[in-house]
Motif scaffolding. Structure first.
Motif, PDB file in Angstrom:
ATOM      1  N   PRO A   5      -9.860   3.774   2.584  1.00  0.00           N
ATOM      2  CA  PRO A   5      -9.419   2.440   1.572  1.00  0.00           C
ATOM      3  C   PRO A   5      -9.503   1.263   2.346  1.00  0.00           C
TER       4      PRO A   5
ATOM      5  N   GLY B 281      -6.442   7.567   5.283  1.00  0.00           N
ATOM      6  CA  GLY B 281      -5.543   6.427   5.228  1.00  0.00           C
ATOM      7  C   GLY B 281      -6.089   5.525   6.151  1.00  0.00           C
TER       8      GLY B 281
ATOM      9  N   PRO C 216       0.696  -1.127  -0.119  1.00  0.00           N
ATOM     10  CA  PRO C 216       0.064  -0.108   0.047  1.00  0.00           C
ATOM     11  C   PRO C 216       0.918   1.334  -0.137  1.00  0.00           C
TER      12      PRO C 216
ATOM     13  N   ILE D  95      -7.057  -2.609  -3.513  1.00  0.00           N
ATOM     14  CA  ILE D  95      -7.343  -1.617  -2.311  1.00  0.00           C
ATOM     15  C   ILE D  95      -8.327  -0.664  -3.173  1.00  0.00           C
TER      16      ILE D  95
ATOM     17  N   ASN E 143      -0.394   7.262   0.920  1.00  0.00           N
ATOM     18  CA  ASN E 143      -1.603   7.995   1.070  1.00  0.00           C
ATOM     19  C   ASN E 143      -2.555   6.893   1.365  1.00  0.00           C
ATOM     20  N   GLU E 144      -2.578   5.751   1.053  1.00  0.00           N
ATOM     21  CA  GLU E 144      -3.446   4.699   1.517  1.00  0.00           C
ATOM     22  C   GLU E 144      -3.447   4.378   2.740  1.00  0.00           C
TER      23      GLU E 144
END
Length: 610
Positions: free
Chosen positions: A473, A429, A414, A467, A417-418
């Motif tokens: 997410p 996030g 990941p 994702i 940002n995620e």
């Protein structure tokens, strides 16, 4: 095992020079050498992967204005751009996501740690010696990101001989101008190259009805240098730099909207032969992907990625027919984010992370049969450990025919940002995300005999834990991608041709919809003819319709483009080139709402010392 080819490279994978390898040609004959698939020097016909090589001769003949021009329509490759000339670009390899294709520059891992994607739009074609495209998973060799494949860019290089100058100046539509000069050469123990180039254009209006209606320009100033030197004790030291900076305009407000960027890959190391059967290489590298955004002339945001890596690679002949390639690598990603518009006073929960990995590749040459297995272990600061592997088998069924089969697993970590993006309401996030995972099956056949080749492969990739979502997410999606790839080349007399066709079924298993921006059919055909001093050629690139969104509500129409080119050898060292892009002035989009150029013409005068 062909020890001569491997020793000529001495762990040539990710090496800054190819001084002693044979020249490639457009028909990709048996002598064409690639190093990305297994991190050793192999001919294209020996590798058990699906590989495409684009050499310097082909780059100059195609006269690209941007790097994605070289990739579009190749077997298994599809691109999309938020307009042309330095605007955000995506590369989809075998229908996987754009951040599932790993970009390497002279062995340096590139990409943004915040978004996960590579800045393909900032790669300067004039500084590139060769491009190697490997389709299929390579995580068991390179680690995260290589679910769909790997694209490795090699910068210009020197060879033994006196210094030779290569210079050019050109211009064309949209008030486009470019110029550059380089020098390259070598001695018995040293090879070197140094070049600089500049590209600028007024561009086109990126989006209608958004911001102003002015053209959105782009400029790129690049420097590339590469050197290798062999000491008296046999140790070889090497280094390479590709540095690009500039400005790319976009539409957001009625004022000046632009991005200042820096894109850089730096690497240095040494290689030596420890024994007659053991070569080793140690290198350190640094990469940057920096974007500072300004809207209406004022600072808006900063998203900078810096990555430091250490790699240790070993090539050991256990027997004359059994080769072990093994290595360790460690890297640290760091981000520097300043986005007052979205983040305010908040910051990312984490701004750095490390990854340590070890891998081994075992290859057995059993006459008609070639076996290859690879295994890699990654220890990541965020998600813990991950093990991936790959197995491949090839058989020479006839002098010109080789069959291959492979199975491999891969993963994608990941992004920052995620994982760590501050909560801004519509996006935040999720530090509990797992890596995206995949498994791929492939069957292929290659026919190679002078004067041409034909390569066919079928594959199926299943990606789990995709994702999706924004607040936050989550690992919810699954995808199944099936495809057929056909690629061929032919060289006869003064004729050169190359063709590729990809049939793709990329399905979101949760909804049954097609994955966005993946066309079921893409094709490309290049044809060139030499007439003594004059040459002429053209390319046809075609894509069927696709969808811009996950729900398949917004359709992007298919299209076909025709590009023409010609060159004239004025004198042995002087060449005049000309090209017309989008000859029939086709109106098309690769991303909804983003304009693409209509018919455009360019000319270039090139001086090359022989």
């Amino acid at each position: 095992m062909k020890r001569t080819a491997l020793s000529a490279a001495i762990l040539l994978a990710t090496s800054p020079a190819l001084a002693d390898t044979p020249n490639t040609d457009d028909a990709q004959t048996l002598e064409t050498v690639q190093v990305t698939a297994s991190r050793i020097a192999q001919t294209v016909d020996e590798t058990l992967a699906s590989v495409t090589i684009i050499d310097r001769e082909e780059i100059e003949r195609l006269q690209p204005q941007q790097f994605t021009d070289l990739l579009e329509g190749r077997a298994g490759i599809e691109t999309s751009q938020n307009s042309a000339f330095g605007k955000t670009s995506s590369v989809y390899t075998r229908g996987t996501s754009s951040d599932h294709t790993l970009l390497l520059i002279d062995g340096v891992r590139m990409g943004s740690a915040t978004t996960g994607g590579a800045s393909w739009q900032f790669l300067p074609p004039e500084e590139i010696e060769r491009v190697e495209i490997v389709r299929g998973p390579r995580t068991s060799i390179y680690g995260s990101d290589a679910i769909g494949g790997v694209v490795q860019v090699f910068t210009r290089e020197g060879r033994k001989g006196p210094p030779k100058v290569d210079a050019f100046v050109g211009g064309g539509s949209f008030n486009t101008w470019e110029t550059g000069v380089g020098v390259a050469g070598g001695t018995e123990n040293t090879n070197y190259s140094l070049s600089v180039s500049h590209f600028e254009t007024d561009g086109i209006n990126v989006q209608d009805g958004v911001g102003d209606e002015d053209r959105d320009g782009y400029d790129n100033t690049s420097l590339a240098t590469k050197v290798s030197h062999r000491l008296d004790n046999g140790i070889e030291v090497f280094g390479s730099i590709l540095y690009s900076e500039g400005e790319s305009e976009f539409d957001s407000t009625e004022g000046d909207d632009y991005t200042d960027y820096v894109h850089a890959a730096i690497r240095a190391g040494l290689r030596l032969r420890l024994t007659d059967r053991w070569d080793t290489e140690l290198s350190v590298s640094h990469s940057r992907d920096e974007n500072d955004r300004y809207t209406d002339g004022s600072f808006a945001s900063q998203y900078d990625t810096k990555r430091d890596s250490v790699d240790w690679l070993n090539e050991i002949f256990l027997t004359d027919h059994l080769l072990l390639t093994a290595g360790l690598d460690a890297r640290e990603d760091r981000i520097d984010v300043d986005d007052p518009g979205f983040l305010g006073a908040e910051e990312y929960a984490e701004t750095s992370r490390y990854n340590v990995g070890g891998f081994g590749i075992l290859q057995a040459d059993l006459g008609r049969h070639l076996l290859e297995g690879s295994l890699r272990y990654d220890d990541n600061e965020q998600f813990g450990s991950k093990t991936t592997g790959q197995m491949a088998w090839g058989i020479q069924v006839a002098e010109a025919w080789r069959l291959r089969a492979s199975y491999g697993t891969a993963f994608k970590a990941p992004t920052f940002n995620e994982l760590y993006h501050p909560d801004i309401g519509f996006f935040r996030g999720n530090p509990d995300l797992d890596p995206e995972e995949s498994e791929t099956f492939e069957l292929g056949a290659r026919y190679s005999v002078e004067p041409g080749y034909l390569d066919v492969s079928i594959f199926e990739t299943r990606v789990d834990n995709l994702i999706a979502g924004f607040a936050p997410p989550e690992n919810v999606e699954e995808a199944r991608i099936r495809g057929l790839e056909i690629e061929g080349g032919y060289e006869r007399g003064q004729w050169l041709s190359r063709a590729s066709l990809t049939l793709l079924d990329a399905e979101d298993r949760e909804t049954g919809n097609e994955l966005p921006r993946r066309s079921p059919v893409t094709a490309r055909f290049d044809l060139d003819r030499q007439f003594q001093r004059f040459s002429a050629g053209g390319s046809v690139i075609a894509k069927s319709r696709s969808y811009n969104d996950r729900n398949n509500d917004i359709r992007l129409s298919g299209y076909g483009l025709v590009n023409l080119r010609a060159s004239y050898q004025i004198a042995p060292e002087w060449q005049l080139q000309a090209s017309v892009k989008n000859v029939f002035d086709k109106d098309y989009e690769t991303a909804l709402g983003y304009n693409q150029p209509g018919r455009a013409a360019f000319v270039k005068l090139r001086y090359q010392q022989r």
